[in-house]
Design a protein around this motif. Structure first.
Motif, mmCIF file in Angstrom:
data_model
loop_
_atom_site.group_PDB
_atom_site.id
_atom_site.type_symbol
_atom_site.label_atom_id
_atom_site.label_comp_id
_atom_site.label_asym_id
_atom_site.label_seq_id
_atom_site.Cartn_x
_atom_site.Cartn_y
_atom_site.Cartn_z
ATOM 1 N N GLN A 238 103.378 -16.332 57.925
ATOM 2 C CA GLN A 238 102.972 -16.493 56.539
ATOM 3 C C GLN A 238 103.849 -17.512 55.815
ATOM 4 O OE1 GLN A 238 102.774 -12.645 54.637
ATOM 5 N NE2 GLN A 238 101.724 -11.754 56.390
ATOM 6 N N HIS A 239 105.152 -17.430 56.013
ATOM 7 C CA HIS A 239 106.063 -18.370 55.352
ATOM 8 C C HIS A 239 105.816 -19.798 55.822
ATOM 9 C CE1 HIS A 239 108.205 -15.261 53.287
ATOM 10 N NE2 HIS A 239 108.501 -14.633 54.417
ATOM 11 N N THR A 240 105.592 -19.964 57.105
ATOM 12 C CA THR A 240 105.367 -21.300 57.655
ATOM 13 C C THR A 240 104.083 -21.915 57.117
ATOM 14 O OG1 THR A 240 106.529 -20.659 59.666
ATOM 15 C CG2 THR A 240 105.143 -22.611 59.803
ATOM 16 N N ILE A 241 102.996 -21.130 57.109
ATOM 17 C CA ILE A 241 101.725 -21.705 56.671
ATOM 18 C C ILE A 241 101.700 -21.975 55.176
ATOM 19 C CG2 ILE A 241 100.378 -20.795 58.602
ATOM 20 C CD1 ILE A 241 99.370 -18.621 56.667
ATOM 21 N N PHE A 242 102.403 -21.139 54.395
ATOM 22 C CA PHE A 242 102.510 -21.427 52.959
ATOM 23 C C PHE A 242 103.180 -22.777 52.750
ATOM 24 C CE2 PHE A 242 102.433 -16.722 51.649
ATOM 25 C CZ PHE A 242 101.123 -16.804 51.219
ATOM 26 N N GLY A 243 104.238 -23.024 53.510
ATOM 27 C CA GLY A 243 104.963 -24.288 53.402
ATOM 28 C C GLY A 243 104.107 -25.477 53.780
ATOM 29 N N ALA A 244 103.116 -25.255 54.629
ATOM 30 C CA ALA A 244 102.238 -26.341 55.059
ATOM 31 C C ALA A 244 101.013 -26.485 54.151
ATOM 32 C CB ALA A 244 101.780 -26.098 56.495
ATOM 33 N N GLY A 245 100.887 -25.617 53.142
ATOM 34 C CA GLY A 245 99.793 -25.741 52.184
ATOM 35 C C GLY A 245 98.590 -24.858 52.432
ATOM 36 N N ALA A 246 98.659 -23.994 53.419
ATOM 37 C CA ALA A 246 97.526 -23.112 53.697
ATOM 38 C C ALA A 246 97.643 -21.823 52.892
ATOM 39 C CB ALA A 246 97.461 -22.785 55.191
ATOM 40 N N LEU A 247 96.526 -21.169 52.718
ATOM 41 C CA LEU A 247 96.488 -19.865 52.066
ATOM 42 C C LEU A 247 96.545 -18.794 53.144
ATOM 43 C CD1 LEU A 247 93.561 -20.684 49.652
ATOM 44 C CD2 LEU A 247 95.985 -20.700 49.101
ATOM 45 N N ARG A 248 96.893 -17.573 52.760
ATOM 46 C CA ARG A 248 96.999 -16.496 53.728
ATOM 47 C C ARG A 248 96.283 -15.267 53.239
ATOM 48 N NH1 ARG A 248 98.929 -11.331 53.957
ATOM 49 N NH2 ARG A 248 99.859 -11.806 51.979
ATOM 50 N N LEU A 249 95.611 -14.594 54.150
ATOM 51 C CA LEU A 249 95.008 -13.305 53.878
ATOM 52 C C LEU A 249 95.485 -12.392 55.002
ATOM 53 C CD1 LEU A 249 92.938 -11.824 52.024
ATOM 54 C CD2 LEU A 249 91.190 -12.439 53.706
ATOM 55 N N SER A 250 96.016 -11.216 54.650
ATOM 56 C CA SER A 250 96.514 -10.329 55.692
ATOM 57 C C SER A 250 95.347 -9.815 56.526
ATOM 58 C CB SER A 250 97.288 -9.153 55.094
ATOM 59 O OG SER A 250 96.392 -8.189 54.575
ATOM 60 N N SER A 251 95.655 -9.429 57.747
ATOM 61 C CA SER A 251 94.614 -8.913 58.639
ATOM 62 C C SER A 251 93.948 -7.682 58.049
ATOM 63 C CB SER A 251 95.211 -8.583 60.011
ATOM 64 O OG SER A 251 95.650 -9.770 60.632
ATOM 65 N N ARG A 252 94.716 -6.811 57.419
ATOM 66 C CA ARG A 252 94.130 -5.609 56.815
ATOM 67 C C ARG A 252 93.191 -5.957 55.665
ATOM 68 N NH1 ARG A 252 98.234 -0.573 57.350
ATOM 69 N NH2 ARG A 252 98.833 -1.078 59.468
ATOM 70 N N GLU A 253 93.606 -6.903 54.821
ATOM 71 C CA GLU A 253 92.726 -7.336 53.727
ATOM 72 C C GLU A 253 91.444 -7.953 54.287
ATOM 73 O OE1 GLU A 253 95.700 -8.703 50.153
ATOM 74 O OE2 GLU A 253 95.794 -9.834 52.030
ATOM 75 N N PHE A 254 91.603 -8.720 55.352
ATOM 76 C CA PHE A 254 90.461 -9.361 55.988
ATOM 77 C C PHE A 254 89.502 -8.316 56.564
ATOM 78 C CE2 PHE A 254 88.552 -11.573 59.745
ATOM 79 C CZ PHE A 254 87.782 -12.477 59.034
ATOM 80 N N LEU A 255 90.048 -7.281 57.205
ATOM 81 C CA LEU A 255 89.210 -6.213 57.754
ATOM 82 C C LEU A 255 88.439 -5.499 56.644
ATOM 83 C CD1 LEU A 255 91.700 -4.924 60.446
ATOM 84 C CD2 LEU A 255 89.434 -5.913 60.905
ATOM 85 N N LEU A 256 89.082 -5.306 55.498
ATOM 86 C CA LEU A 256 88.378 -4.711 54.350
ATOM 87 C C LEU A 256 87.251 -5.631 53.881
ATOM 88 C CD1 LEU A 256 91.361 -3.261 52.277
ATOM 89 C CD2 LEU A 256 89.606 -1.965 53.523
ATOM 90 N N GLU A 257 87.535 -6.930 53.857
ATOM 91 C CA GLU A 257 86.519 -7.906 53.462
ATOM 92 C C GLU A 257 85.351 -7.897 54.445
ATOM 93 O OE1 GLU A 257 86.372 -12.685 52.986
ATOM 94 O OE2 GLU A 257 88.113 -11.700 52.086
ATOM 95 N N LEU A 258 85.653 -7.781 55.742
ATOM 96 C CA LEU A 258 84.593 -7.705 56.746
ATOM 97 C C LEU A 258 83.728 -6.467 56.544
ATOM 98 C CD1 LEU A 258 86.430 -8.732 60.061
ATOM 99 C CD2 LEU A 258 84.778 -10.085 58.757
#
Length: 172
Positions: free
Chosen positions: A111-131
């Motif tokens: 998460q820290h690495t991808i934030f630094g590269a400009g990407a957004l993050r969604l946790s796997s649990r949040e994603f499963l709820l969205e699914l």
């Protein structure tokens, strides 16, 4: 060039899902396939470039790629983690003025690495709820379509319906 990407850390999502984890205990391949089929349905509604990355860290092979019903699937190469592949993809795909990248992972260091590269993050649990919400919406839409389905293919007024019924019965 696509401007919206969703990158899924496949085994991370499997590890966060009780159902997928149960399937993986019997067959990891079946759990991957179940996740990919779920992602196909999700992506049909989202319309992003969806990439699912699986860790093949201990397999001793080269990076492998396949296209599964509209989803790019990547298996990392020997001595490379899925996290490393995801980081590489984010750096390769990101253009701050036109690109939106969402990474699905619960890995804190990732998460820290991808934030630094400009990407957004969604946790796997949040994603499963969205699914799950997406699945419920789809089922509701299908149910509404079933109930709202007209008996005739074209809409006609009552006078025309009556006239057609008279003709059908042989009345002029």
């Amino acid at each position: 060039m696509k401007t919206h990407y969703t990158i899924v850390d496949g085994y991370n999502v499997i590890g966060q899902s009780a159902e997928l984890k149960r399937i993986a205990e019997e067959s990891l391949e079946e759990a991957r396939k179940t996740l990919l089929l779920t992602l196909v349905n999700y992506n049909a509604r989202q319309q992003t470039e969806l990439i699912c990355v699986f860790d093949a860290y201990m397999t001793g092979s080269n990076e492998a790629r396949e296209y599964f019903h509209g989803i790019n699937v990547i298996y990392s190469k020997k001595d490379e983690t899925a996290d490393a592949v995801i980081e590489r993809l984010v750096y390769e795909l990101y253009d701050k003025h036109i690109t939106r990248i969402m990474v699905i992972t619960s890995d804190l260091s990732e998460q820290h690495t991808i934030f630094g590269a400009g990407a957004l993050r969604l946790s796997s649990r949040e994603f499963l709820l969205e699914l799950e919400e997406d699945k419920e919406l789809l089922e509701r839409d299908l149910e509404e379509m079933k109930h709202d389905k007209p008996r005739m293919r074209i809409a006609i007024d009552d006078e025309t319906k009556n006239r057609l019924e008279q003709l059908r019965r042989g009345h002029k």
